[in-house]
Design an enzyme around this catalytic site. Structure first.
Site, PDB file in Angstrom:
ATOM      1  N   SER A 179      35.207  49.455  43.457  1.00 37.64           N
ATOM      2  CA  SER A 179      34.368  50.781  43.965  1.00 37.64           C
ATOM      3  C   SER A 179      34.651  50.681  45.458  1.00 37.64           C
ATOM      4  O   SER A 179      34.805  49.712  46.343  1.00 37.64           O
ATOM      5  CB  SER A 179      32.913  50.645  43.544  1.00 37.64           C
ATOM      6  N   LYS A 185      33.135  49.947  52.851  1.00 39.30           N
ATOM      7  CA  LYS A 185      33.853  48.990  51.998  1.00 39.30           C
ATOM      8  C   LYS A 185      35.138  49.376  51.395  1.00 39.30           C
ATOM      9  O   LYS A 185      34.922  50.375  50.326  1.00 39.30           O
ATOM     10  CB  LYS A 185      33.149  48.381  51.043  1.00 39.30           C
ATOM     11  N   LEU A 196      28.545  46.300  45.802  1.00 40.24           N
ATOM     12  CA  LEU A 196      29.224  47.639  45.412  1.00 40.24           C
ATOM     13  C   LEU A 196      30.537  46.889  44.731  1.00 40.24           C
ATOM     14  O   LEU A 196      31.021  45.869  45.501  1.00 40.24           O
ATOM     15  CB  LEU A 196      29.814  48.174  46.574  1.00 40.24           C
ATOM     16  N   ASP A 197      30.766  47.144  43.550  1.00 42.24           N
ATOM     17  CA  ASP A 197      31.845  46.463  42.675  1.00 42.24           C
ATOM     18  C   ASP A 197      33.034  46.429  43.520  1.00 42.24           C
ATOM     19  O   ASP A 197      33.639  47.024  44.402  1.00 42.24           O
ATOM     20  CB  ASP A 197      32.307  47.245  41.376  1.00 42.24           C
ATOM     21  N   TYR A 198      33.965  45.479  43.284  1.00 44.58           N
ATOM     22  CA  TYR A 198      35.240  45.257  43.723  1.00 44.58           C
ATOM     23  C   TYR A 198      36.208  46.355  43.736  1.00 44.58           C
ATOM     24  O   TYR A 198      36.984  46.685  44.737  1.00 44.58           O
ATOM     25  CB  TYR A 198      36.109  44.085  42.857  1.00 44.58           C
TER      26      TYR A 198
END
Length: 189
Positions: free
Chosen positions: A45, A9, A41-43
């Site tokens: 990260s 990502k 998974l955070d935006y």
């Protein structure tokens, strides 16, 4: 047949397919029917995100009861001292829970295999940074960032490189690989 996607990502991509404002989603990168993220998974990260079409496998990977180990490369402001590492291993209070790392390994610098982030992180000339490799098995929302902030080291960059025994290997940001059923069964037990 069960499908598992290992996706790298990129930074500033939501861990979902449905649109949210003008933010980029997984739909820009993954055109596989009926797969859903196994965890988040955070935006802001980057790195390893697993997706599957198997609800049982998705639960096994993402549910906190599974205690699946996740490994992160983390760049922080300042130089992390031994006492801060010991506090993180023992546990720090975050909101309403105690969060602790399984292992923290200081690194000599940015790992050579790690790609450049676009856009690059902000960096202050007078403020040193350091890299850590952090293992967790809790996986609460923004846990790594909150833990490191609690000991005085704001996170500048966070890249997940491993979940259980699944790794990114040579998958570049924005690319993915579909694993065959034998590899999925072997790694998900």
């Amino acid at each position: 047949m069960t499908k598992l996607i290992v996706f790298n990502k990129p930074y500033h991509v939501l861990s979902q397919f449905s649109p949210e404002g003008d933010k980029t989603t997984l739909a820009k990168y993954i055109d596989e029917p009926e797969v859903y993220p196994a965890g988040r998974l955070d935006y802001d990260s980057e790195g390893l995100l697993l997706l599957t079409d198997d609800g049982v496998l998705q639960h096994r990977i993402s549910h906190p009861q599974g205690k699946m180990v996740k490994t992160y490369l983390v760049q922080v402001e300042g130089i992390v001292k031994k006492n801060a590492i010991q506090r993180l291993l023992k546990g720090v209070k975050i909101q309403d829970y105690m969060a602790s790392a399984l292992a923290i390994r200081p690194l000599a610098g940015k790992p050579g295999y790690l790609w450049k982030r676009v856009p690059p992180i902000r960096q202050r000339k007078k403020s040193p940074t350091c890299w850590l490799e952090v293992d967790l098995n809790q996986g609460k929302n923004r846990q790594v960032k909150r833990m490191l902030a609690a000991v005085g080291h704001p996170v500048l960059r966070l890249v997940r490189i491993q979940v259980g025994s699944w790794t990114l290997n040579d998958i570049k940001p924005g690319e993915y690989k579909i694993l065959d059923a034998k590899k999925i069964k072997k790694n998900s037990l």
